[in-house]
Motif scaffolding. Structure first.
Motif, PDB file in Angstrom:
ATOM      1  N   VAL A  14       0.827  -1.166   0.101  1.00 20.11           N
ATOM      2  CA  VAL A  14       0.123  -0.016   0.049  1.00 20.11           C
ATOM      3  C   VAL A  14       0.703   1.205   0.024  1.00 20.11           C
ATOM      4  N   GLY A  15       0.580   2.087  -0.892  1.00 21.38           N
ATOM      5  CA  GLY A  15       1.250   3.546  -0.905  1.00 21.38           C
ATOM      6  C   GLY A  15       2.654   3.504  -1.542  1.00 21.38           C
ATOM      7  N   ALA A  16       3.010   2.246  -2.224  1.00 23.40           N
ATOM      8  CA  ALA A  16       4.115   2.284  -3.205  1.00 23.40           C
ATOM      9  C   ALA A  16       4.120   2.898  -4.495  1.00 23.40           C
ATOM     10  N   LEU A  92       7.176  -4.789  -9.813  1.00 24.42           N
ATOM     11  CA  LEU A  92       7.183  -4.796  -8.195  1.00 24.42           C
ATOM     12  C   LEU A  92       7.676  -3.134  -7.785  1.00 24.42           C
ATOM     13  N   LEU A  93       6.738  -2.487  -7.180  1.00 25.64           N
ATOM     14  CA  LEU A  93       7.223  -1.308  -6.580  1.00 25.64           C
ATOM     15  C   LEU A  93       7.238  -1.278  -5.148  1.00 25.64           C
ATOM     16  N   LEU A  94       8.304  -0.759  -4.630  1.00 29.24           N
ATOM     17  CA  LEU A  94       8.643  -0.728  -3.079  1.00 29.24           C
ATOM     18  C   LEU A  94       8.743   0.766  -2.750  1.00 29.24           C
ATOM     19  N   ASP A  95       8.294   1.185  -1.684  1.00 27.61           N
ATOM     20  CA  ASP A  95       8.245   2.398  -0.916  1.00 27.61           C
ATOM     21  C   ASP A  95       9.262   2.426   0.020  1.00 27.61           C
ATOM     22  N   ASN A  96      10.532   3.136  -0.297  1.00 23.60           N
ATOM     23  CA  ASN A  96      11.588   3.216   0.409  1.00 23.60           C
ATOM     24  C   ASN A  96      11.280   3.615   1.959  1.00 23.60           C
ATOM     25  N   GLN A 127      10.097   6.852  -3.272  1.00 28.51           N
ATOM     26  CA  GLN A 127      10.336   7.522  -2.235  1.00 28.51           C
ATOM     27  C   GLN A 127      11.600   7.677  -1.994  1.00 28.51           C
ATOM     28  N   MET A 128      12.908   7.305  -2.785  1.00 33.44           N
ATOM     29  CA  MET A 128      14.075   7.537  -2.416  1.00 33.44           C
ATOM     30  C   MET A 128      14.389   9.097  -2.032  1.00 33.44           C
ATOM     31  N   ASP A 129      13.970   9.798  -2.711  1.00 33.42           N
ATOM     32  CA  ASP A 129      14.063  11.257  -2.349  1.00 33.42           C
ATOM     33  C   ASP A 129      13.652  11.682  -0.892  1.00 33.42           C
ATOM     34  N   ALA A 130      12.701  10.902  -0.300  1.00 36.34           N
ATOM     35  CA  ALA A 130      12.250  11.028   1.055  1.00 36.34           C
ATOM     36  C   ALA A 130      13.295  10.352   2.038  1.00 36.34           C
ATOM     37  N   ARG A 131      13.762   9.309   1.745  1.00 39.09           N
ATOM     38  CA  ARG A 131      14.566   8.369   2.351  1.00 39.09           C
ATOM     39  C   ARG A 131      15.577   7.706   1.488  1.00 39.09           C
ATOM     40  N   ALA A 132      16.898   7.883   1.364  1.00 42.62           N
ATOM     41  CA  ALA A 132      17.921   7.643   0.621  1.00 42.62           C
ATOM     42  C   ALA A 132      18.453   5.907   0.836  1.00 42.62           C
TER      43      ALA A 132
END
Length: 178
Positions: A14-16, A92-96, A127-132
């Motif tokens: 959810v949210g990825a 496959l999308l993953l939310d970092n 979301q790699m810009d939000a968490r590297a």
């Protein structure tokens, strides 16, 4: 001229960014089955996909790629089997920014193992810009431990060019002449 239709599945937690990714690249107005989130999901977003998202892109005058996004919540996993029928590959999308993105990756790879084994897989990390961290290299190491081969990209699901890279990478694995 023969018409060729392909089917690609987008999955992930959810949210990825599954709904967003399909909307950003679809040549038609996407079809969504969103409902108000009523469980823990509402901490991440107000609406969530309950059946599927659908979009379509044209690769030429007679070739289309149908894009199906699965619901991220496990309680809708019965839709996963339905949606993968006839599919040629999995995005496959993953939310970092999620607490345990490697666990998410393992869960989805295990859940879709049969489908992945008979098709192809590409992974997009959002979301790699939000968490590297973790980094793309760390994802690649985790993937190697699972003995799965797949290209991994940092993506912004809102950017058509980023989503396009995922689809092209998937299609090129299937047919390098595309």
């Amino acid at each position: 001229m023969a018409h060729t239709d392909h089917k690609i599945i987008f999955t992930g937690p959810v949210g990825a960014g599954k709904t967003t990714a399909i909307a950003s690249i679809s040549d038609i107005e996407p079809i969504r089955t969103d409902e108000h989130a009523s469980d823990m999901t509402q901490k991440r977003k107000s609406n969530t996909t309950v059946a599927m998202d659908y979009g379509m892109i044209r690769l030429g005058p007679s070739e289309k790629v149908h894009l199906y996004g699965t619901p991220g919540q496990e309680r809708f996993d019965f839709m996963w089997d339905i949606l993968t029928k006839g599919g040629i590959g999995l995005v496959l999308l993953l939310d970092n920014t999620r607490p345990t993105p490697f666990e998410d990756m393992r869960f989805y790879i295990k859940s879709f193992k049969e489908f992945i084994d008979s098709t192809r897989l590409v992974i997009g990390v959002t979301q790699m810009d939000a968490r590297a961290t973790p980094t793309i290299d760390e994802y690649a190491r985790q993937l190697a431990e699972l003995e799965v081969t797949a290209p991994i990209f940092e993506v912004d699901a809102r950017q058509r060019t980023d989503v396009s890279v995922l689809i092209e990478a998937l299609l090129l694995q299937i047919d390098p002449t595309l």
